[in-house]
Design a protein around this motif. Structure first.
Motif, mmCIF file in Angstrom:
data_model
loop_
_atom_site.group_PDB
_atom_site.id
_atom_site.type_symbol
_atom_site.label_atom_id
_atom_site.label_comp_id
_atom_site.label_asym_id
_atom_site.label_seq_id
_atom_site.Cartn_x
_atom_site.Cartn_y
_atom_site.Cartn_z
ATOM 1 N N GLU A 88 0.821 -1.214 0.000
ATOM 2 C CA GLU A 88 0.000 0.000 0.000
ATOM 3 C C GLU A 88 0.855 1.264 0.000
ATOM 4 N N ARG A 89 1.989 1.223 0.684
ATOM 5 C CA ARG A 89 2.845 2.412 0.744
ATOM 6 C C ARG A 89 3.496 2.717 -0.604
ATOM 7 N N TYR A 90 3.453 1.748 -1.533
ATOM 8 C CA TYR A 90 4.022 1.964 -2.862
ATOM 9 C C TYR A 90 2.950 2.087 -3.941
ATOM 10 N N ARG A 91 1.707 2.143 -3.528
ATOM 11 C CA ARG A 91 0.630 2.399 -4.476
ATOM 12 C C ARG A 91 0.802 3.815 -5.015
ATOM 13 N N PHE A 92 0.793 3.959 -6.302
ATOM 14 C CA PHE A 92 1.040 5.221 -7.010
ATOM 15 C C PHE A 92 2.511 5.636 -6.961
ATOM 16 N N TYR A 93 3.385 4.798 -6.399
ATOM 17 C CA TYR A 93 4.809 5.156 -6.337
ATOM 18 C C TYR A 93 5.373 5.384 -7.735
ATOM 19 N N SER A 94 5.063 4.486 -8.661
ATOM 20 C CA SER A 94 5.515 4.565 -10.047
ATOM 21 C C SER A 94 4.294 4.411 -10.942
ATOM 22 N N VAL A 95 4.027 5.416 -11.767
ATOM 23 C CA VAL A 95 2.799 5.420 -12.570
ATOM 24 C C VAL A 95 3.141 5.741 -14.022
ATOM 25 N N ALA A 96 2.693 4.889 -14.938
ATOM 26 C CA ALA A 96 2.862 5.117 -16.373
ATOM 27 C C ALA A 96 1.490 5.147 -17.029
ATOM 28 N N LEU A 97 1.206 6.218 -17.757
ATOM 29 C CA LEU A 97 -0.110 6.408 -18.363
ATOM 30 C C LEU A 97 0.048 6.740 -19.840
ATOM 31 N N HIS A 98 -0.708 6.020 -20.670
ATOM 32 C CA HIS A 98 -0.656 6.219 -22.123
ATOM 33 C C HIS A 98 -2.051 6.574 -22.634
ATOM 34 N N GLY A 99 -2.186 7.722 -23.245
ATOM 35 C CA GLY A 99 -3.437 8.077 -23.893
ATOM 36 C C GLY A 99 -4.461 8.712 -22.968
ATOM 37 N N ARG A 100 -5.456 9.316 -23.598
ATOM 38 C CA ARG A 100 -6.477 10.078 -22.874
ATOM 39 C C ARG A 100 -7.252 9.219 -21.880
ATOM 40 N N LYS A 101 -7.627 8.009 -22.275
ATOM 41 C CA LYS A 101 -8.451 7.166 -21.416
ATOM 42 C C LYS A 101 -7.735 6.822 -20.117
ATOM 43 N N GLN A 102 -6.469 6.430 -20.208
ATOM 44 C CA GLN A 102 -5.721 6.084 -18.996
ATOM 45 C C GLN A 102 -5.481 7.307 -18.116
ATOM 46 N N ILE A 103 -5.159 8.431 -18.728
ATOM 47 C CA ILE A 103 -4.853 9.635 -17.949
ATOM 48 C C ILE A 103 -6.085 10.141 -17.210
ATOM 49 N N THR A 104 -7.210 10.248 -17.903
ATOM 50 C CA THR A 104 -8.428 10.728 -17.242
ATOM 51 C C THR A 104 -8.915 9.732 -16.196
#
Length: 320
Positions: A39-55
């Protein structure tokens, strides 16, 4: 794994949670014990591709507890889908998600890779120019909008105080600006480089990497100014304001783009300027100060290459 002490399990999970979030998502489904450990590493490393993933991620981030939001350290953003070179359509909702996400995570980020393929996408430039990134050490930008903005709005970008138009990155150590493939606009983007990198990075900047450049007669002058070989420009326009790199910069790397031959006169110009840059590299060998490295021509970086670079950044970073 559930027999391992919580502290040891937490350290192990850190080593496998640097892949953009995929591993964390999988481990959270294993059991409550392991879910609590990661849980302490949730969102630690985030990769997002394209509008759908980012929003989609922006909605999840807004709904997350405060302590989870503060976990984020490494962010990879691309407005194109994975494996694509076509940017997402600009919309108010998408622009709002980009703006909101960058502002929300700016105080926590250590590494940021931002790839823009839609040249009309304004948000990366606007946010980076106006917000503080106090802990950011590694920055990579591919911004297709810079050349369009520079050529279409150059006459309106004069400012009285240059610092007001620059990002604040007091700990920045590595910056990579990748240039969009625009053979009919040679090195237009190069003018804006100093706006997003070292001018507010103090003495921490160590490495500057430029890739995808189409060489024009101005590029040699820019490089000479950055290296302190000639006096800096005094143009009142932001796009033309340049200066010497901070004394702590160890390496300035330039990787020109392979020419497609569509514009013969530009190919000739490119090759002539490359010869001059090689001479400059030879001239500076063995000298004190910033090392100038001219790499062979190469195709524009792909999303896979940018992602590999971003993953390597995380390996160089110690968690805190």
């Amino acid at each position: 794994m559930e027999k391992l002490p919580y502290e040891l399990l937490s350290l192990i999970t850190l080593q496998v949670c640097k892949d953009g979030g995929k591993t964390v998502c999988c481990l959270r489904q294993v059991s409550q014990y392991i879910s609590a450990a990661v849980e302490r590493y949730r969102f630690y490393s985030v990769a997002l591709h394209g509008r759908k993933q980012i929003t989609g991620f922006w909605k999840s981030y807004q709904a997350a507890p405060k302590y989870v939001k503060e976990n984020i350290r490494h962010l990879f953003l691309s407005d194109a889908k994975k494996g694509s070179e076509t940017g997402s359509r600009v919309s108010e909702a998408f622009a709002g998600a980009l703006r909101g996400l960058l502002i929300a995570v700016s105080q926590y980020l250590r590494t940021l890779t931002y790839l823009v393929y839609n040249y009309r996408q304004e948000e990366p430039y606007n946010v980076l120019m106006k917000h503080v990134f106090p802990l950011l050490t590694h920055l990579t930008i591919r911004d297709a909008s810079l050349s369009w903005r520079a050529s279409r709005r150059r006459k309106t970008c004069a400012v009285q105080n240059l610092e007001e138009a620059l990002p604040t990155t007091p700990r920045l150590s590595h910056v990579h600006q990748a240039h969009a493939y625009l053979p009919n606009r040679v090195a237009t983007e190069f003018r804006i480089l100093s706006n997003i990198g070292w001018r507010t990075s103090g003495d921490t900047l160590r490495s500057v990497h430029l890739s995808g450049l189409h060489l024009a007669t101005t590029v040699l002058v820019y490089i000479q100014e950055y290296l302190g070989c000639v006096p800096p420009s005094t143009s009142p326009y932001v796009n033309d304001r340049r200066g010497r790199l901070p004394s702590g910069v160890q390496r300035l790397t330039l990787q020109p783009a392979i020419q497609d031959g569509q514009y013969e006169h530009l190919v000739t110009m490119h090759n002539n300027e490359k010869k001059k840059l090689r001479d400059l590299q030879t001239e500076r060998e063995g000298q004190d100060g910033t090392q100038f490295i001219l790499l062979p021509d190469a195709p524009p970086w792909t999303q896979a290459q940018f992602r590999e670079e971003w993953l390597q950044m995380q390996n160089d970073y110690v968690y805190n």
